[in-house]
Motif scaffolding. Structure first.
Motif, PDB file in Angstrom:
ATOM      1  N   ILE A 104       4.940 -40.223 -23.123  1.00 31.68           N
ATOM      2  CA  ILE A 104       4.651 -39.569 -21.839  1.00 31.68           C
ATOM      3  C   ILE A 104       3.308 -40.062 -21.317  1.00 31.68           C
ATOM      4  O   ILE A 104       2.254 -39.657 -21.774  1.00 31.68           O
ATOM      5  CB  ILE A 104       4.680 -38.033 -22.014  1.00 31.68           C
ATOM      6  CG1 ILE A 104       6.016 -37.616 -22.637  1.00 31.68           C
ATOM      7  CG2 ILE A 104       4.445 -37.338 -20.685  1.00 31.68           C
ATOM      8  CD1 ILE A 104       6.054 -36.168 -23.105  1.00 31.68           C
ATOM      9  N   ALA A 108       4.949 -35.492 -16.273  1.00 29.47           N
ATOM     10  CA  ALA A 108       6.322 -35.240 -16.747  1.00 29.47           C
ATOM     11  C   ALA A 108       6.667 -33.869 -16.178  1.00 29.47           C
ATOM     12  O   ALA A 108       6.359 -32.840 -16.776  1.00 29.47           O
ATOM     13  CB  ALA A 108       6.391 -35.253 -18.260  1.00 29.47           C
ATOM     14  N   LEU A 109       7.259 -33.873 -14.991  1.00 32.60           N
ATOM     15  CA  LEU A 109       7.474 -32.613 -14.271  1.00 32.60           C
ATOM     16  C   LEU A 109       8.964 -32.396 -14.026  1.00 32.60           C
ATOM     17  O   LEU A 109       9.722 -33.363 -13.863  1.00 32.60           O
ATOM     18  CB  LEU A 109       6.735 -32.650 -12.930  1.00 32.60           C
ATOM     19  CG  LEU A 109       5.209 -32.865 -13.019  1.00 32.60           C
ATOM     20  CD1 LEU A 109       4.611 -33.006 -11.620  1.00 32.60           C
ATOM     21  CD2 LEU A 109       4.537 -31.734 -13.786  1.00 32.60           C
ATOM     22  N   CYS A 113      10.047 -33.502 -17.436  1.00 30.80           N
ATOM     23  CA  CYS A 113       9.698 -32.700 -18.610  1.00 30.80           C
ATOM     24  C   CYS A 113      10.986 -32.407 -19.391  1.00 30.80           C
ATOM     25  O   CYS A 113      11.016 -32.477 -20.622  1.00 30.80           O
ATOM     26  CB  CYS A 113       9.018 -31.409 -18.151  1.00 30.80           C
ATOM     27  SG  CYS A 113       8.414 -30.399 -19.495  1.00 30.80           S
ATOM     28  N   ARG A 122       7.991 -36.265 -28.933  1.00 30.20           N
ATOM     29  CA  ARG A 122       7.230 -36.496 -27.717  1.00 30.20           C
ATOM     30  C   ARG A 122       5.795 -36.869 -28.069  1.00 30.20           C
ATOM     31  O   ARG A 122       5.138 -36.130 -28.813  1.00 30.20           O
ATOM     32  CB  ARG A 122       7.183 -35.228 -26.833  1.00 30.20           C
ATOM     33  CG  ARG A 122       8.504 -34.917 -26.119  1.00 30.20           C
ATOM     34  CD  ARG A 122       8.712 -33.446 -25.906  1.00 30.20           C
ATOM     35  NE  ARG A 122       8.958 -32.802 -27.177  1.00 30.20           N
ATOM     36  CZ  ARG A 122      10.122 -32.845 -27.847  1.00 30.20           C
ATOM     37  NH1 ARG A 122      11.151 -33.454 -27.325  1.00 30.20           N
ATOM     38  NH2 ARG A 122      10.248 -32.277 -29.038  1.00 30.20           N
ATOM     39  N   LEU A 130       2.428 -31.921 -18.245  1.00 30.62           N
ATOM     40  CA  LEU A 130       3.838 -31.541 -18.397  1.00 30.62           C
ATOM     41  C   LEU A 130       4.085 -30.189 -17.758  1.00 30.62           C
ATOM     42  O   LEU A 130       3.338 -29.228 -18.031  1.00 30.62           O
ATOM     43  CB  LEU A 130       4.211 -31.469 -19.882  1.00 30.62           C
ATOM     44  CG  LEU A 130       4.278 -32.796 -20.640  1.00 30.62           C
ATOM     45  CD1 LEU A 130       2.914 -33.197 -21.180  1.00 30.62           C
ATOM     46  CD2 LEU A 130       5.280 -32.716 -21.766  1.00 30.62           C
ATOM     47  N   GLN A 132       7.095 -27.447 -15.401  1.00 30.67           N
ATOM     48  CA  GLN A 132       8.381 -27.126 -14.747  1.00 30.67           C
ATOM     49  C   GLN A 132       8.034 -26.477 -13.399  1.00 30.67           C
ATOM     50  O   GLN A 132       8.010 -25.253 -13.295  1.00 30.67           O
ATOM     51  CB  GLN A 132       9.194 -26.163 -15.622  1.00 30.67           C
ATOM     52  CG  GLN A 132       9.606 -26.699 -16.975  1.00 30.67           C
ATOM     53  CD  GLN A 132      10.652 -27.797 -16.957  1.00 30.67           C
ATOM     54  OE1 GLN A 132      10.767 -28.557 -17.882  1.00 30.67           O
ATOM     55  NE2 GLN A 132      11.420 -27.920 -15.882  1.00 30.67           N
ATOM     56  N   GLY A 145      15.728 -27.226 -18.813  1.00 31.85           N
ATOM     57  CA  GLY A 145      14.384 -26.715 -19.131  1.00 31.85           C
ATOM     58  C   GLY A 145      14.360 -25.246 -19.511  1.00 31.85           C
ATOM     59  O   GLY A 145      13.606 -24.843 -20.407  1.00 31.85           O
ATOM     60  N   PRO A 167       1.429 -27.064 -14.489  1.00 26.98           N
ATOM     61  CA  PRO A 167       1.586 -27.948 -15.656  1.00 26.98           C
ATOM     62  C   PRO A 167       0.546 -27.679 -16.728  1.00 26.98           C
ATOM     63  O   PRO A 167      -0.519 -27.116 -16.460  1.00 26.98           O
ATOM     64  CB  PRO A 167       1.383 -29.342 -15.057  1.00 26.98           C
ATOM     65  CG  PRO A 167       0.514 -29.137 -13.869  1.00 26.98           C
ATOM     66  CD  PRO A 167       0.833 -27.760 -13.331  1.00 26.98           C
ATOM     67  N   SER A 173      -0.531 -29.049 -24.197  1.00 29.15           N
ATOM     68  CA  SER A 173       0.846 -29.326 -24.647  1.00 29.15           C
ATOM     69  C   SER A 173       0.880 -29.507 -26.154  1.00 29.15           C
ATOM     70  O   SER A 173       1.816 -29.056 -26.828  1.00 29.15           O
ATOM     71  CB  SER A 173       1.396 -30.592 -23.970  1.00 29.15           C
ATOM     72  OG  SER A 173       1.394 -30.426 -22.578  1.00 29.15           O
TER      73      SER A 173
END
Ligand code: CAA
Length: 260
Positions: A104, A108-109, A113, A122, A130, A132, A145, A167, A173
């Motif tokens: 990544i 990463a949306l 993601c 990952r 990252l 959603q 997701g 994010p 993350s």
């Protein structure tokens, strides 16, 4: 096979798939989703390929989600079909039978993601973010997701990400177990390749059975999962690789796995 929006290169049994639409931060339009489907179908059948790395072209993004230009035109029925199509491709990646590693390299949306979530592992560059963000667009996650994120990082943080749309940084993350490792940008692909090499030095069948035990087991009761584990453990004893692995240990030498 060549693709319009993907670059695929295989070296020493490791295929690297690069989503290549950098002008739109590698957004997944319909064509790209179809190409990912064809690409992973081919990678699954290619016996020379034993691990796959997925990354995004350019400096800025892994994949900034589904292509919003296309989504904006969809009817509810078309949106549902788009979700089914995306989920099917991500299921294919998750059930590839070979390890997949999301490298990544930036945003990463949304669907990006979600694609990373479908991979076995990952690794993120320090620049990765990252999230959603679908609620900010008035929609819900559509490529898995809402299901894979809570299974990976737990309900509380998954809901925070999904409901706020904000994010996480690479370090956040890592703290939440959304990524396995964070490295400087220039070390991202070498780190992904390093992990891939480590995995493919092991018995391919044992690796496949381990992924199956974990992936399938997560969707089972503990009793069913333990039964699956015993079944796969028994199956691993039917392989030449298991005989070779045990013999090599006793003979104090490196094993030579044939994948049988
Ligand atoms: N779809 C289509 N185009 C996109 C895109 C996307 N998901 N993300 C970025 N782009 C395009 C932009 O429109 C822009 O194009 P133009 O140069 O033609 O204007 C180009 O990529 C560069 O983007 P920005 O100028 O916006 O770059 P930035 O650095 O200012 O912002 C960003 C970067 C924060 C990632 C921002 O681009 C952004 O928020 N993108 C959308 C992210 C998103 O909402 N993703 C979820 C999509 S919905 C989804 O994925 C549903 C699902 O679950 C399947």
């Amino acid at each position: 096979m060549s693709y319009e929006n993907l670059l695929v290169e295989t070296r020493e049994h490791i295929a690297t798939v690069t989503v290549n639409r950098p002008k739109v931060l590698n957004a997944l339009n319909r064509k790209t989703v179809e190409e990912l489907d064809a690409c992973f179908r081919a990678l699954q059948q290619d016996e020379d390929v034993r691990a796959v790395i997925i990354t995004g072209a350019g400096e800025k993004a892994f994949i900034a989600g589904a292509d919003i230009k296309e989504l904006a035109t969809y009817s509810p029925q078309e949106a549902k079909e788009c979700s089914f199509r995306g989920q099917a491709v991500l299921n294919r990646i998750e059930n590839l039978g070979k390890p997949s590693i999301a490298a990544i390299n930036g945003y990463a949306l949304g669907g990006g993601c979600e694609l990373a979530l479908a991979c076995t592992l990952r690794i993120a560059s320090q620049a990765a973010r990252l999230g959603q963000p679908e609620v900010k667009l008035g929609m819900t996650p559509g490529y898995g997701g809402s299901q894979r994120l809570p299974r990976l990082i737990g309900k509380g943080m998954a809901l925070q990400m999904i409901l706020s749309g904000d994010p996480l940084s690479a370090e956040e993350s890592l703290r939440w177990g959304l990524v396995n490792q964070v490295v400087p940008p220039e070390e991202l692909l070498p780190a992904a390749e390093g992990i891939a090499r480590k995995i493919i030095a092991n018995s391919p069948l044992a690796v496949q059975y381990c992924m199956e035990a974990v992936e399938q087991g997560l969707n089972m009761s503990i009793e069913q999962g333990l039964f699956l584990e015993s079944t796969l453990f028994g199956m691993s004893f039917a392989t030449e690789d298991m005989r070779e692995g045990a013999r090599a240990f006793l003979e104090k030498r490196a094993p030579r796995f044939a994948g049988r």
